[in-house]
Design a protein around this motif. Structure first.
Motif, PDB file in Angstrom:
ATOM      1  N   VAL A  59       0.783  -1.230   0.018  1.00 59.34           N
ATOM      2  CA  VAL A  59      -0.057   0.073  -0.006  1.00 59.34           C
ATOM      3  C   VAL A  59       0.672   1.140   0.057  1.00 59.34           C
ATOM      4  N   ARG A  60       1.982   1.111   0.586  1.00 61.35           N
ATOM      5  CA  ARG A  60       3.034   2.446   0.848  1.00 61.35           C
ATOM      6  C   ARG A  60       3.785   2.495  -0.532  1.00 61.35           C
ATOM      7  N   TRP A  61       3.641   1.537  -1.515  1.00 60.80           N
ATOM      8  CA  TRP A  61       4.681   1.896  -2.631  1.00 60.80           C
ATOM      9  C   TRP A  61       3.955   2.667  -3.749  1.00 60.80           C
ATOM     10  N   SER A  62       4.818   3.350  -4.508  1.00 64.88           N
ATOM     11  CA  SER A  62       4.249   4.215  -5.555  1.00 64.88           C
ATOM     12  C   SER A  62       3.500   3.206  -6.654  1.00 64.88           C
ATOM     13  N   PRO A  63       2.897   4.026  -7.442  1.00 66.49           N
ATOM     14  CA  PRO A  63       2.157   3.549  -8.670  1.00 66.49           C
ATOM     15  C   PRO A  63       3.449   2.798  -9.603  1.00 66.49           C
ATOM     16  N   GLY A 340     -16.426 -10.839 -19.358  1.00 66.06           N
ATOM     17  CA  GLY A 340     -17.888 -10.505 -19.751  1.00 66.06           C
ATOM     18  C   GLY A 340     -18.337  -9.231 -19.021  1.00 66.06           C
ATOM     19  N   ASP A 341     -17.723  -8.963 -18.036  1.00 64.77           N
ATOM     20  CA  ASP A 341     -18.072  -7.544 -17.443  1.00 64.77           C
ATOM     21  C   ASP A 341     -17.677  -6.192 -18.065  1.00 64.77           C
ATOM     22  N   VAL A 342     -18.335  -5.111 -17.669  1.00 66.23           N
ATOM     23  CA  VAL A 342     -18.000  -3.885 -18.288  1.00 66.23           C
ATOM     24  C   VAL A 342     -17.908  -2.755 -17.338  1.00 66.23           C
ATOM     25  N   ALA A 343     -16.665  -1.969 -17.129  1.00 69.93           N
ATOM     26  CA  ALA A 343     -16.529  -1.198 -16.296  1.00 69.93           C
ATOM     27  C   ALA A 343     -15.912   0.176 -16.862  1.00 69.93           C
ATOM     28  N   GLU A 344     -15.960   1.307 -16.302  1.00 68.38           N
ATOM     29  CA  GLU A 344     -15.654   2.506 -16.879  1.00 68.38           C
ATOM     30  C   GLU A 344     -14.433   2.855 -16.018  1.00 68.38           C
ATOM     31  N   VAL A 345     -13.212   2.953 -16.523  1.00 72.64           N
ATOM     32  CA  VAL A 345     -11.990   3.260 -15.821  1.00 72.64           C
ATOM     33  C   VAL A 345     -11.354   4.660 -16.061  1.00 72.64           C
ATOM     34  N   LYS A 346     -10.597   5.229 -15.018  1.00 71.45           N
ATOM     35  CA  LYS A 346      -9.914   6.482 -15.358  1.00 71.45           C
ATOM     36  C   LYS A 346      -8.457   6.329 -14.847  1.00 71.45           C
ATOM     37  N   THR A 347      -7.573   6.830 -15.599  1.00 69.85           N
ATOM     38  CA  THR A 347      -6.175   6.860 -15.181  1.00 69.85           C
ATOM     39  C   THR A 347      -6.092   8.134 -14.495  1.00 69.85           C
ATOM     40  N   LEU A 348      -5.517   8.190 -13.207  1.00 72.18           N
ATOM     41  CA  LEU A 348      -5.195   9.391 -12.800  1.00 72.18           C
ATOM     42  C   LEU A 348      -3.769   9.880 -12.878  1.00 72.18           C
ATOM     43  N   PRO A 349      -3.644  10.943 -12.658  1.00 74.40           N
ATOM     44  CA  PRO A 349      -2.165  11.868 -13.008  1.00 74.40           C
ATOM     45  C   PRO A 349      -0.872  10.972 -12.249  1.00 74.40           C
ATOM     46  N   ASP A 350      -1.146  10.289 -10.977  1.00 74.58           N
ATOM     47  CA  ASP A 350      -0.182   9.443 -10.429  1.00 74.58           C
ATOM     48  C   ASP A 350      -0.024   7.925 -11.017  1.00 74.58           C
ATOM     49  N   LYS A 352      -2.445   5.759 -10.825  1.00 72.43           N
ATOM     50  CA  LYS A 352      -3.661   4.686 -10.419  1.00 72.43           C
ATOM     51  C   LYS A 352      -4.831   4.728 -11.531  1.00 72.43           C
ATOM     52  N   ARG A 353      -5.321   3.560 -11.624  1.00 68.51           N
ATOM     53  CA  ARG A 353      -6.580   3.445 -12.378  1.00 68.51           C
ATOM     54  C   ARG A 353      -7.838   3.298 -11.306  1.00 68.51           C
ATOM     55  N   GLU A 354      -8.522   4.252 -11.445  1.00 71.97           N
ATOM     56  CA  GLU A 354      -9.918   4.294 -10.845  1.00 71.97           C
ATOM     57  C   GLU A 354     -11.236   3.715 -11.510  1.00 71.97           C
ATOM     58  N   ILE A 355     -11.811   3.127 -10.863  1.00 73.88           N
ATOM     59  CA  ILE A 355     -13.012   2.437 -11.585  1.00 73.88           C
ATOM     60  C   ILE A 355     -14.040   3.315 -11.183  1.00 73.88           C
ATOM     61  N   VAL A 356     -14.699   4.101 -12.192  1.00 77.19           N
ATOM     62  CA  VAL A 356     -15.544   5.027 -12.113  1.00 77.19           C
ATOM     63  C   VAL A 356     -17.177   4.416 -11.983  1.00 77.19           C
TER      64      VAL A 356
END
Length: 459
Positions: A59-63, A340-350, A352-356
């Protein structure tokens, strides 16, 4: 050979359930605890604590550090697959792909996508010849309704649970926290008509509430039992928690002891989260995972969901479709598995990939003639390996038509298995007919809608 073994296992499991259903309740509690002890041993083996410590440390590691760690494990897995798994050996050689060229996540599109169809066609070709440990069988079905049997290793199971417990501990949930579980295991015989509609799994500090008795007239008993036991943690499918929450809110029932609500196995919609929060005073946290171990997403304490990059190599095809590659299962690896699943993802400046938003496992429910609502029916098709896809269509008269795509001419055995699972899941008789078609239409999202219902429901 594998299908013959699967059939034997199914008969064995059904024989065990027939015996279990005839036991007195105190013996059923004992049997649940005995199974719970076996599950604890399987999930939390000798390596679990070390794995959990490693996951929490990262958890303390960088992306960037996480990505480098993931890609290193990916290279190891690809080499293992090429050298020891017949299917992948053929894929690489016939495709002219040098396994050394798969250096990281961005190189995975050089490989073809993998679906249940390929694995079901020749499951033995996916077993690693180098793996000498115990193989543990899993049955899954998922949103397309097609059965799938695969194997994993105890080490992979422990690592998966280490990842999941990192999520739980980040919310403040500790081992031994009493839990009210709302899942689809048939712990209470469907023929039982009086309480208790729950059974105890003491090794996991768990009270397992029956999904198949969750009718309006029984929900007061469910609520009072949670209150009586002062249970602080509720976990389960959103489709099973929302009827309970609706009843509790409507009847003004209070739950001062509840401190955690977590959901999995289905998508958690905003209206469900709001209802659960109003009823229990706690907004639920969601996590996304699967038996196949090819992808995992977890919410943090601020309810933001991120890809667990150190657990699996996850791609988003066409920016939405979830495709995952295991980094853990050396026994029967799955590379570029189409979930078979669908997700909307956003890559943050750092990085990390956030599931919107997450649009996976959105199975609807069916309404039975006795007023019971039954959801999460994908288990009905877990052993129907010769049915490629299935859709449950509930007609206005409450009868059910199963539209199915078959992979061979004679699927009578698969049909019988599915009908047995329907019967075991329903509290009353429902007419069910199978209709075989060449193709099942997709929704606008590209996903197969698992349940289509014309049944009228009360408000």
């Amino acid at each position: 050979m594998l299908s013959r073994v699967t059939g034997c296992c199914l008969r064995h499991c059904m024989d065990k359930m027939a015996i279990y259903n005839r036991l007195p309740i105190f013996m059923q509690n004992w049997a649940c605890s005995l199974e719970g002890a076996h599950i604890v041993t399987t999930r939390f083996g000798s390596s679990f604590r070390r794995l959990l410590q490693d996951y929490e440390m990262r958890v303390r590691w960088s992306p960037e550090q996480i990505a480098a760690y993931r890609d290193e494990r990916l290279r190891i897995m690809v080499k293992h697959c090429y050298e020891t798994v017949p299917y992948y050996k053929n894929v690489f050689d016939e495709g002219g792909i040098n396994p050394v060229c798969i250096k990281g996540l961005e190189d995975l599109p050089k490989l073809p996508l993998l679906t249940k169809k390929e694995v079901n066609r020749a499951p033995d070709q996916f077993l690693s010849s180098a793996y000498v440990g115990k193989r543990i069988k899993h049955h899954t079905s998922g949103t397309t309704g097609s059965g799938f049997v695969f194997y994993t290793s105890p080490e992979a199971i422990s690592e998966q649970w280490a990842c999941w417990w990192r999520f739980r501990r980040s919310l403040g949930i500790e081992f031994g926290t009493p839990q009210a579980m709302f899942g689809t295991q048939k712990v209470v015989p469907t023929t039982q008509t009086t309480p208790p509609y729950w059974r105890e799994n003491k090794p996991s500090s768990q009270v397992y509430f029956s999904a198949f008795h969750e009718r309006e007239e029984n929900l007061a008993e469910y609520c009072r039992e949670i209150q009586r036991r002062h249970i602080p943690w509720i976990h389960g499918y959103p489709s099973l928690l929302t009827p309970l929450a609706s009843f509790a809110e409507k009847n003004g029932m209070l739950f001062p002891d509840i401190r955690f609500v977590t959901t999995g196995a289905e998508n958690l919609y905003e209206h469900q989260a709001e209802l659960i929060e109003r009823a229990f005073g706690i907004r639920p946290h969601q996590h996304y995972g699967m038996c196949e171990g090819v992808a995992n997403f977890s919410q943090d304490d601020k309810y933001r969901m991120f890809v667990d990059e150190d657990y699996a190599a996850v791609e988003f095809i066409d920016e939405r479709r979830v495709v995952g590659t295991t980094l853990t299962n050396m026994a029967m690896p799955l590379l570029r598995w189409d979930t078979g699943d669908v997700a909307e993802v956003k890559t943050l400046p750092d990085g990390k990939r956030e599931i919107v938003s997450l649009d996976g496992r959105t199975e609807d429910s069916v309404l039975l003639p006795d007023g019971t609502t039954v959801g999460k029916l994908d288990h009905v098709f877990k052993d129907t390996v010769h049915i490629a896809e299935a859709q449950i269509h509930q007609n206005s008269d409450l009868s059910i038509t199963v539209y199915a795509v078959k992979t061979q001419e004679d699927v009578s055995a698969d049909e019988r298995k599915a009908l047995q699972q329907f019967e075991a899941s329903f509290t009353c008789a429902v007419p069910i007919n199978f209709k075989y078609v060449a193709e099942i239409p997709r929704a606008n999202s590209g996903k197969l809608r698992f349940v289509v219902s014309e049944a009228r429901r009360g408000c």
